[in-house]
Design a protein around this motif. Structure first.
Motif, short mmCIF file in Angstrom:
data_model
loop_
_atom_site.label_atom_id
_atom_site.label_comp_id
_atom_site.label_asym_id
_atom_site.label_seq_id
_atom_site.Cartn_x
_atom_site.Cartn_y
_atom_site.Cartn_z
N LEU A 151 0.83 -1.22 0.00
CA LEU A 151 0.00 0.00 0.00
C LEU A 151 0.86 1.26 0.00
CD1 LEU A 151 -2.78 -1.10 2.55
CD2 LEU A 151 -2.75 -1.35 0.05
N LEU A 152 1.96 1.21 -0.73
CA LEU A 152 2.84 2.37 -0.89
C LEU A 152 2.74 2.84 -2.33
CD1 LEU A 152 6.00 0.94 0.94
CD2 LEU A 152 4.30 2.52 1.88
N ASN A 153 1.99 3.87 -2.55
CA ASN A 153 1.79 4.32 -3.93
C ASN A 153 1.83 5.84 -3.99
OD1 ASN A 153 1.31 4.25 -6.66
ND2 ASN A 153 -0.92 4.12 -6.43
N ALA A 154 2.91 6.42 -3.46
CA ALA A 154 3.01 7.88 -3.48
C ALA A 154 3.42 8.41 -4.85
CB ALA A 154 4.02 8.34 -2.43
N GLU A 155 4.04 7.56 -5.68
CA GLU A 155 4.56 8.04 -6.97
C GLU A 155 3.45 8.53 -7.90
OE1 GLU A 155 7.14 4.35 -5.95
OE2 GLU A 155 5.08 5.07 -5.65
N HIS A 156 2.38 7.77 -8.02
CA HIS A 156 1.33 8.13 -8.97
C HIS A 156 0.69 9.49 -8.67
CE1 HIS A 156 1.29 3.88 -10.55
NE2 HIS A 156 1.09 4.56 -11.66
N PRO A 157 0.21 9.73 -7.44
CA PRO A 157 -0.41 11.05 -7.19
C PRO A 157 0.58 12.20 -7.32
CG PRO A 157 -0.28 9.75 -5.17
CD PRO A 157 0.04 8.83 -6.28
N LEU A 158 1.82 12.00 -6.88
CA LEU A 158 2.81 13.06 -7.02
C LEU A 158 3.12 13.33 -8.48
CD1 LEU A 158 5.34 12.26 -4.13
CD2 LEU A 158 3.94 14.32 -4.36
N ASN A 159 3.27 12.26 -9.26
CA ASN A 159 3.58 12.43 -10.67
C ASN A 159 2.44 13.12 -11.42
OD1 ASN A 159 3.65 10.56 -13.62
ND2 ASN A 159 5.35 11.89 -13.04
N ARG A 160 1.19 12.78 -11.09
CA ARG A 160 0.05 13.48 -11.71
C ARG A 160 0.06 14.96 -11.35
NH1 ARG A 160 -2.76 8.65 -10.43
NH2 ARG A 160 -3.55 9.58 -8.48
N LEU A 161 0.36 15.26 -10.08
CA LEU A 161 0.40 16.65 -9.64
C LEU A 161 1.47 17.43 -10.40
CD1 LEU A 161 -0.55 18.85 -7.61
CD2 LEU A 161 1.22 17.98 -6.05
N PHE A 162 2.65 16.87 -10.54
CA PHE A 162 3.75 17.58 -11.21
C PHE A 162 3.52 17.69 -12.71
CE2 PHE A 162 7.52 17.03 -8.05
CZ PHE A 162 6.72 17.53 -7.03
N SER A 163 2.93 16.66 -13.31
CA SER A 163 2.74 16.71 -14.76
C SER A 163 1.57 17.61 -15.15
CB SER A 163 2.50 15.28 -15.30
OG SER A 163 1.33 14.71 -14.73
N GLU A 164 0.60 17.77 -14.26
CA GLU A 164 -0.55 18.63 -14.55
C GLU A 164 -0.38 20.06 -14.06
OE1 GLU A 164 -3.79 16.61 -12.73
OE2 GLU A 164 -3.72 14.87 -14.10
N THR A 165 0.66 20.32 -13.28
CA THR A 165 0.89 21.66 -12.72
C THR A 165 2.30 22.12 -13.07
OG1 THR A 165 -0.49 20.97 -10.85
CG2 THR A 165 0.66 23.08 -10.65
N PRO A 166 2.48 22.81 -14.18
CA PRO A 166 3.82 23.25 -14.58
C PRO A 166 4.53 24.09 -13.50
CG PRO A 166 2.28 23.52 -16.39
CD PRO A 166 1.46 23.16 -15.19
N ALA A 167 3.77 24.84 -12.71
CA ALA A 167 4.39 25.66 -11.67
C ALA A 167 5.11 24.81 -10.63
CB ALA A 167 3.33 26.54 -10.98
N LEU A 168 4.73 23.56 -10.53
CA LEU A 168 5.42 22.63 -9.63
C LEU A 168 6.39 21.73 -10.41
CD1 LEU A 168 2.49 21.45 -7.33
CD2 LEU A 168 4.30 23.08 -6.76
N GLY A 169 5.95 21.26 -11.56
CA GLY A 169 6.74 20.31 -12.32
C GLY A 169 8.04 20.88 -12.85
N ILE A 170 8.00 22.11 -13.37
CA ILE A 170 9.22 22.71 -13.94
C ILE A 170 10.28 22.96 -12.87
CG2 ILE A 170 10.15 24.71 -15.16
CD1 ILE A 170 7.47 24.85 -16.67
N PRO A 171 9.95 23.61 -11.73
CA PRO A 171 10.97 23.76 -10.68
C PRO A 171 11.47 22.41 -10.16
CG PRO A 171 9.13 25.24 -10.28
CD PRO A 171 8.71 24.32 -11.39
N ALA A 172 10.58 21.42 -10.10
CA ALA A 172 11.02 20.10 -9.64
C ALA A 172 12.04 19.50 -10.60
CB ALA A 172 9.81 19.17 -9.50
N ASP A 173 11.83 19.66 -11.90
CA ASP A 173 12.79 19.14 -12.87
C ASP A 173 14.13 19.86 -12.75
OD1 ASP A 173 11.11 17.23 -13.87
OD2 ASP A 173 10.39 18.45 -15.54
N PHE A 174 14.08 21.18 -12.56
CA PHE A 174 15.33 21.92 -12.36
C PHE A 174 16.05 21.44 -11.11
CE2 PHE A 174 13.88 25.05 -15.50
CZ PHE A 174 15.09 25.43 -16.08
N ALA A 175 15.29 21.21 -10.04
CA ALA A 175 15.89 20.73 -8.80
C ALA A 175 16.53 19.36 -9.00
CB ALA A 175 14.84 20.66 -7.70
N TYR A 176 15.83 18.47 -9.70
CA TYR A 176 16.38 17.13 -9.93
C TYR A 176 17.65 17.19 -10.77
CZ TYR A 176 16.79 12.27 -11.28
OH TYR A 176 17.28 11.00 -11.49
#
Length: 292
Positions: free
Chosen positions: A55-80
């Motif tokens: 019951l560990l499935n944090a990746e899917h909701p986080l990935n949907r959030l980042f892919s649907e919200t550029p304001a979060l996804g773009i800074p996250a990609d720069f951070a990575y």
């Protein structure tokens, strides 16, 4: 009274050379550790199944959030794509200059853990979530937002240089492992509340970023923490081994056996070292000075 010989801070150029050599060996090892793609995919799917069973499935909701919200996804990609390679060396330099007493152990811990991570990449090549088939529900945000940064569709490598990296070196996550090391150093050696707060926030933020960008599974992050734990246990033995090798091959005596200057030397009759105090009159010797 016996005094312990002071430990001198390592020379900066030897430290730089050592770090460059270890990192070059690590980078080359990642490339040589490329396994069969089908094996990497099977390992990635096995991790995904294990997480679902737990019951560990944090990746899917986080990935949907980042892919649907550029304001979060773009800074996250720069951070990575950047912080991993900027924050870690910056903290190494900070420790070397400002906290020399803790530098050697910190550097050895980081290196031991990194080499253990390389062993993990070799034994278990793993396909990251972003490279799984689309039916598994992950979006490669690095590719989605690649027009905003220097990276292409192949991990965080500069555009056109994706062939210079091993995209299946996902288990363990050294992004999380190195971030944990940075956090511990900031917490242990930082002297302000801000530094300690950053020490807690940075590894937590990194864990969220690596999952939200679909570069790692949650269990990759757990493995990164475990690798750092084992590396911490190996730090002292590694330092003792290095000291013995240096003493044997470099002919440098260990600090606890440093020779005392002038040890065993005696002055000739009638001589004394400048500034040497003479024995007090009558102390275990009643012979007049004129008769000596």
């Amino acid at each position: 009274m016996t005094h312990t010989a002071p430990r001198h801070r390592p020379r900066w150029w030897t430290e730089l050379l050592l770090i460059v050599v270890v990192y070059a060996a690590y980078s080359a090892g990642r490339l040589l550790a490329r396994g069969d793609v089908s094996t990497a995919v099977d390992n990635g799917l096995a991790i995904l199944r294990a997480e679902k069973a737990l019951l560990l499935n944090a990746e899917h909701p986080l990935n949907r959030l980042f892919s649907e919200t550029p304001a979060l996804g773009i800074p996250a990609d720069f951070a990575y794509a950047s912080l991993h390679y900027l924050v870690t060396p910056a903290i190494l330099v900070w420790l070397f200059r400002r906290r020399p007493a803790g530098y050697r152990a910190a550097r050895t811990w980081l290196m031991c853990s990194t080499l253990l991570g390389l062993l993990g990449f070799t034994l278990m090549p793993t396909c990251p979530p972003r490279l799984l088939a689309a039916g598994h529900g992950f979006v490669d945000t690095m590719a989605q937002y690649s027009s905003y940064g220097w990276w292409g569709g192949e991990a965080s490598a500069p555009r056109g240089l994706g062939g210079m990296t091993n995209q299946y070196a996902a288990m363990p996550s050294l992004h999380v492992g190195w971030a944990l090391w940075c956090g511990v150093m900031l917490w242990r050696h930082g002297r302000t509340p801000l530094m300690k707060t950053l020490g807690v926030a940075y590894p937590l933020l990194t864990t969220i970023v690596v999952m939200g960008t679909a570069n790692h599974y949650f269990l990759d992050a757990v493995a990164g923490v475990a690798v750092m734990g084992v590396g911490a246990l190996l730090t002292r033995p590694a330092m003792r081994l290095a000291d013995r090798a240096r003493a044997r091959f470099g002919r440098i005596p260990p600090a606890s056996q440093s020779p005392v200057v002038g040890g065993g030397c005696e002055t000739s009759a009638g001589e004394r070292i400048p500034g040497q105090r003479t024995s007090s009159a009558g102390a275990d010797d009643s012979t007049p000075a004129a008769a000596r």
